[in-house]
Design an enzyme around this catalytic site. Structure first.
Site, PDB file in Angstrom:
ATOM      1  N   VAL A  56      -9.556   2.107  13.074  1.00  0.00           N
ATOM      2  CA  VAL A  56      -9.686   1.809  14.501  1.00  0.00           C
ATOM      3  C   VAL A  56     -10.774   2.642  15.205  1.00  0.00           C
ATOM      4  O   VAL A  56     -11.531   2.100  16.034  1.00  0.00           O
ATOM      5  CB  VAL A  56      -8.294   1.924  15.185  1.00  0.00           C
ATOM      6  CG1 VAL A  56      -7.751   3.328  15.132  1.00  0.00           C
ATOM      7  CG2 VAL A  56      -8.311   1.427  16.599  1.00  0.00           C
TER       8      VAL A  56
ATOM      9  N   TYR B 243       0.840  -1.213   0.000  1.00  0.00           N
ATOM     10  CA  TYR B 243       0.000   0.000   0.000  1.00  0.00           C
ATOM     11  C   TYR B 243       0.876   1.265   0.000  1.00  0.00           C
ATOM     12  O   TYR B 243       0.677   2.171  -0.805  1.00  0.00           O
ATOM     13  CB  TYR B 243      -0.921  -0.009   1.227  1.00  0.00           C
ATOM     14  CG  TYR B 243      -1.690   1.277   1.420  1.00  0.00           C
ATOM     15  CD1 TYR B 243      -2.758   1.603   0.581  1.00  0.00           C
ATOM     16  CD2 TYR B 243      -1.351   2.185   2.431  1.00  0.00           C
ATOM     17  CE1 TYR B 243      -3.465   2.791   0.749  1.00  0.00           C
ATOM     18  CE2 TYR B 243      -2.058   3.367   2.610  1.00  0.00           C
ATOM     19  CZ  TYR B 243      -3.115   3.665   1.769  1.00  0.00           C
ATOM     20  OH  TYR B 243      -3.809   4.847   1.934  1.00  0.00           O
TER      21      TYR B 243
END
Ligand SMILES: NC(=O)c1ccc[n+]([C@@H]2O[C@H](COP(=O)([O-])OP(=O)(O)OC[C@H]3O[C@@H](n4cnc5c(N)ncnc54)[C@H](O)[C@@H]3O)[C@@H](O)[C@H]2O)c1
Length: 324
Positions: free
Chosen positions: A199, A155
């Site tokens: 998160v 990524y």
């Protein structure tokens, strides 16, 4: 100057790729509120139909269901466009470690197609999403443009390659490109579901559902959590930035630093949940600390983030309480 005061040509047309996703749909919303014409190009792979339905009745909004890996689609989407805000990509460091080839195709080839289509259609500014992951394992804090280390995931590599193309398209073809290195963005409409969820929304949902969140690692890692409003500001201001400021990448963050465990207890307190977290193993590809020096974006883009973590997290929690 707040982004609501940033002025564009009345006939400006904005193309937001990935406009059905979290960041893209917030950009679409902000631009429509300012009265501009907005085109959204998205293949709905991780984006949501409901983020299209929100705006579909607005006559200034057009939705193109299509894929940035297809050059023809990008070319058609860029016809008559003044500003491109390229957000379409696949996120998530761990998922990229599982499927690197797919990331290469979507994030690199897709972005290159969009730059090429923007160039051929004489787009005025090409602003694109990069990521703090380009800093890799460089240990120095705060992270500063020009001090990048070894990359830790496919990524991160895709984002760095896009930045290199951004530089080249500026130097070779004079296309004004601006890479925005987002640091852990959060806020309304960020997806709380799935194995690769970010998160903050994931923990909020788990706590609201009566589940016990798991923190990867010891919770002593830190992040520069950045509220979505700051990201909107950076995108709109980059569209107004000078030609001299193009061909570069900029940190887009709040410029603060929160430890994961402190963020966790802030959520439990705000949600009235007395739940201790489970601690799991570290995630591969993750860095321990991340915190941005935002002086370059301040100086060259006029970026002055109005939301610190405190202010942003309050708004985000209120939104999730009402919308989950
Ligand atoms: N959210 C963050 O904290 C964060 C941090 C750093 C960088 N970024 C970058 O910001 C951008 C937006 O991220 P997000 O958090 O809104 O993610 P998201 O998954 O909510 O949005 C991405 C959008 O792109 C679309 N898309 C994916 N592949 C596509 C393709 N081939 N063709 C057309 N559309 C496609 C998806 O359907 C989705 O709507 C991404 O480039 C991401 O890498 C995000």
């Amino acid at each position: 100057m707040s982004y609501s005061e940033v002025k564009f040509e009345e006939d400006a047309v904005f193309l937001v790729t990935g406009g059905a996703g979290f960041i893209g749909s917030n950009l679409v919303e902000a631009l429509l509120k300012k009265g501009h014409k907005v085109r959204c190009l998205d293949n709905l792979s991780t984006g949501k139909q409901e983020n299209v339905d929100l705006f579909i009745d607005n006559p200034n909004y057009t939705f193109i269901k299509g894929d940035i890996t297809d050059l023809d689609t990008c070319m058609k989407a860029c016809e008559g466009v003044t500003y491109v805000l390229n957000q379409a990509a696949w996120g998530s460091v761990p998922r990229s470690i599982e499927m690197p080839l797919y990331y290469e195709e979507v994030n690199i080839r897709g972005t290159l197609n969009m730059m090429e289509a923007a160039r051929q259609n004489h787009v005025k500014k090409f602003v694109y999403a990069s990521s703090s992951s380009v800093y890799g394992d460089h240990p120095v804090l705060p992270k500063k443009e020009g001090q990048e280390g070894n990359l830790l995931s496919p990524y991160a590599l895709t984002k760095r390659v896009c930045e290199e193309y951004g530089k080249l398209y500026y130097k070779l073809y004079g296309l004004d490109t601006y890479g925005l290195r987002y640091f852990n963005v959060f806020g309304r409409r960020q997806d709380p579901n799935g194995a690769y969820a970010a998160v903050i929304p994931k923990f909020i949902k788990q706590l609201l559902d009566g589940e016990t969140p798991t923190i990867n690692g010891d919770g002593k890692q830190s992040r520069d959590f950045t509220y979505i409003e700051n990201v909107i500001e950076a995108n709109l201001k980059a569209c107004k930035a000078s030609h001299e400021a193009a061909g570069q990448a900029y940190n887009v963050a709040a410029g603060g630093r929160e430890f994961l465990i402190d963020m966790y207890y802030r959520l439990t307190e705000a949600l009235g949940k007395d739940v201790e977290p489970i601690f799991g193993p570290d995630r591969p590809g993750d860095i321990k600390h991340s915190n941005a020096d935002i002086s370059k974006a301040k100086e060259l883009l006029g970026y002055h983030p109005e939301y610190d973590f405190e202010r942003g997290i309050k708004e985000a929690i209120d939104w999730y309480k009402e919308n989950l």
